[in-house]
Enzyme design. Structure first.
Site, PDB file in Angstrom:
ATOM      1  N   GLU A 164       0.824  -1.226   0.000  1.00  0.00           N
ATOM      2  CA  GLU A 164       0.000   0.000   0.000  1.00  0.00           C
ATOM      3  C   GLU A 164       0.850   1.265   0.000  1.00  0.00           C
ATOM      4  O   GLU A 164       0.673   2.145   0.854  1.00  0.00           O
ATOM      5  CB  GLU A 164      -0.965  -0.001   1.200  1.00  0.00           C
ATOM      6  CG  GLU A 164      -1.969  -1.129   1.135  1.00  0.00           C
ATOM      7  CD  GLU A 164      -3.084  -1.050   2.158  1.00  0.00           C
ATOM      8  OE1 GLU A 164      -2.987  -0.259   3.117  1.00  0.00           O
ATOM      9  OE2 GLU A 164      -4.078  -1.785   1.990  1.00  0.00           O
ATOM     10  N   GLU A 175      -5.403  -8.487  -0.378  1.00  0.00           N
ATOM     11  CA  GLU A 175      -6.124  -8.202   0.876  1.00  0.00           C
ATOM     12  C   GLU A 175      -7.590  -8.001   0.523  1.00  0.00           C
ATOM     13  O   GLU A 175      -7.909  -7.113  -0.280  1.00  0.00           O
ATOM     14  CB  GLU A 175      -5.603  -6.937   1.565  1.00  0.00           C
ATOM     15  CG  GLU A 175      -4.236  -7.096   2.183  1.00  0.00           C
ATOM     16  CD  GLU A 175      -3.813  -5.883   3.025  1.00  0.00           C
ATOM     17  OE1 GLU A 175      -4.694  -5.231   3.619  1.00  0.00           O
ATOM     18  OE2 GLU A 175      -2.611  -5.622   3.063  1.00  0.00           O
TER      19      GLU A 175
HETATM   20  O1  AHR Z   1      -5.125  -5.900   6.968  1.00  0.00           O
HETATM   21  C1  AHR Z   1      -5.011  -4.787   7.785  1.00  0.00           C
HETATM   22  C2  AHR Z   1      -4.286  -3.635   7.107  1.00  0.00           C
HETATM   23  O2  AHR Z   1      -5.088  -3.152   6.085  1.00  0.00           O
HETATM   24  C3  AHR Z   1      -2.990  -3.974   6.418  1.00  0.00           C
HETATM   25  O3  AHR Z   1      -1.885  -3.932   7.267  1.00  0.00           O
HETATM   26  C4  AHR Z   1      -2.873  -2.909   5.392  1.00  0.00           C
HETATM   27  O4  AHR Z   1      -2.157  -3.321   4.255  1.00  0.00           O
HETATM   28  C5  AHR Z   1      -4.308  -2.539   5.080  1.00  0.00           C
HETATM   29  O5  AHR Z   1      -4.501  -1.165   5.125  1.00  0.00           O
END
Ligand code: AHR
Length: 507
Positions: A173, A294
């Site tokens: 990110e 994610e």
């Molecule tokens: O999964 C929780 C968080 O969400 C992770 O660390 C990050 O990559 C995202 O913002």
């Protein structure tokens, strides 16, 4: 009661399903690692301190690949802190989650854990505070056989054989203002390009994912992907997507909640469009694949998680979302949608695995149990094998402000020619009416027999599993499946997720 039809045809495939679509994520965050997968002294802990109950549930979940060690944590992580004798490992301030990291679990222990639960590791390199030099050294430590300082360091730590980690994330990110050492797209694109170049020099067999936007609704979405890929398109193999599904206080209807399946389908298709536009600009025939590394529901336990907390606690309770029956339905629907994009979506990681927005929950010293979302994931991971077929759906629908008419039925069909087994995954989004569904499996073999039929439904969409009631929301048998040649007739309860598996009958 209403009627709907689902038809697939052997000659209309989407693509072979990449089983890495059933990945998960373990971050050094809250209680995911400490008191999640690792808790020496727990009654079920094995010799390395990993919880046996969590290992058993992880195997049952059926995940195929696991992303590690972050997340936001990755952008401040020094891999060297987590290798070698445990008593010499430093305690560090983790600026991502304002916690203290003890480093009692690191690269080698996590590879061991992956081996024990039968999941492939997906590692990430820190492109926040560090860069290409650290990345090439980390890869050399992990994957180079022997005869260099870093590969011999690994061997001196007790790991004679290289870990052979194939899939690597180039940071995390990097567009997010919360990220440790956020980058502009040009800064990150160049960094990813040079890091990828060095990593492939060290080990040409690695597959590398560049960071796409941290969400579809980031203001820089699209521009970020375009600029980043302008630099690193040739060097990387995947572009990442991240998505957390929410229920805004201004619109708490389940219908809108479930429409996030369409939002995320559009996110995937728009990202493909940007990647292919870069390819066109470069006159390249290369088609970049996607890694949705994610994804999950996350909105309740989401307040002030990036704020400084007093005392720099070890393994605080963070992001401990308790999932409902409604969440499980959305997860099931998302899985059907992701399978239907199998031509370009090759990897996906449900975020995360334990305690932190996870399908598994634990209590320190106590039990581990399955959250509601465990079930659709486990069923899909178990049964989705082979080739995804293009689903033709005829179903009544409901009006949605953004997308117009949305069918009540979401479905995917995966057919395994080798075994003659076909799995059908079905979500009925109608909240009050059952669905009479006719499924036609055209050309997949006429004489079929039932292998499995399960449904996930709870009259109360807010129902959740807890330590006291761990099986409140759990799959039950789906009765009444009628097989007539290539056709199946099933009745789906309102607001239900279903799996029907049949195979060509052996004579
Ligand atoms: O999964 C929780 C968080 O969400 C992770 O660390 C990050 O990559 C995202 O913002």
């Amino acid at each position: 009661m209403f009627s709907a039809q689902l038809t697939v045809d052997r000659d209309f495939p989407v693509a072979p399903l990449d089983r890495r679509l059933f990945g998960v994520f373990v971050e050094h965050l809250g209680r995911c690692v400490y008191t999640g997968i690792y808790e020496p002294g727990h009654p079920t802990a094995e010799e390395q301190g990993f919880r046996g109950d969590v290992m058993a549930l992880t195997k049952e979940l059926g995940a195929t690949i696991v992303r590690y060690p972050g997340g936001n944590f990755m952008s401040g992580y020094n891999w060297e802190d987590g290798v070698g004798p445990k008593e010499q490992r430093p305690r560090r301030l983790d600026l991502a989650w304002f916690s203290t990291e003890t480093n009692q679990v690191g690269t080698n222990e996590f590879v061991d854990w992956c081996g024990k639960v039968g999941i492939a590791p997906m590692y990430g390199v820190n492109l926040g505070t560090r860069g290409p030099d650290e990345a090439r050294h980390y890869l050399e430590y992990c994957n180079h056989p022997s005869g260099t300082a870093l590969s011999d360091l690994r061997r001196s730590h007790g790991y004679e054989q290289p870990h052979g980690i194939r899939f690597w994330c180039l940071g995390n990110e990097m567009d997010g203002p919360w990220q440790i050492c956020r980058k502009t797209p040009d800064e990150y694109g160049r960094l990813a390009q040079e890091t990828a170049k060095l990593m492939k020099m060290v080990d040409p067999t690695v597959e590398l994912a560049a960071c796409g936007s941290s969400a579809y609704d980031m203001p820089t979405y699209g521009v970020w992907e375009d600029r980043v890929l302008e630099h690193c398109f040739e060097q990387v193999d995947y572009l990442s997507l991240h998505s957390y599904f929410v229920k805004p206080p201004t619109d708490t209807s389940s219908e809108s909640f479930f429409a996030q399946i369409e939002t995320n389908a559009r996110y995937i298709e728009d990202t493909i469009a940007v990647a292919d536009a870069v390819a066109a600009r470069k006159r390249s025939s290369k088609r970049l694949m996607l890694s949705f590394d994610e994804w999950n529901v996350w909105y309740r336990a989401r307040h002030g998680e990036h704020m400084k907390r007093e005392g720099w606690p070890e393994a605080p309770r963070l992001l401990e979302e308790v999932y409902t029956a409604e969440d499980a339905l959305l997860i099931g629907g998302m899985l059907t949608m992701m399978m239907n994009h199998a031509d370009r979506l090759k990897v996906a990681c449900l975020a995360q695995l334990v305690n932190v927005i996870g399908p598994i929950m634990t209590e320190p010293g106590g039990p581990a149990w399955r959250q509601t979302i465990f079930h659709p994931f486990a069923q899909a991971a178990r049964w989705a094998r082979g080739t995804v077929l293009r689903p033709a759906i005829q179903s009544p629908g409901y009006a949605n402000e953004k997308y117009g008419e949305l069918p009540y039925l979401c479905a995917s069909v995966v057919d395994d020619r080798a075994t003659g087994t076909t799995a059908v995954f079905l979500l009925n989004r109608h909240l009050s009416d059952a669905m009479n569904l006719c499924i036609t499996l055209r050309g997949l073999g006429g004489e079929r027999e039932l292998v499995a039929a399960k449904q996930l439904h709870h009259a109360d969409l807010e129902a959740a599993n807890t330590a006291a009631e761990p099986d409140k929301v759990a799959p039950t048998a789906l009765g009444g499946v009628v097989i007539d040649g290539e056709q199946l007739q099933v009745r789906l309860l309102p607001a239900s997720w279903n799996v029907v598996v049949t195979r060509v009958a052996r004579s």
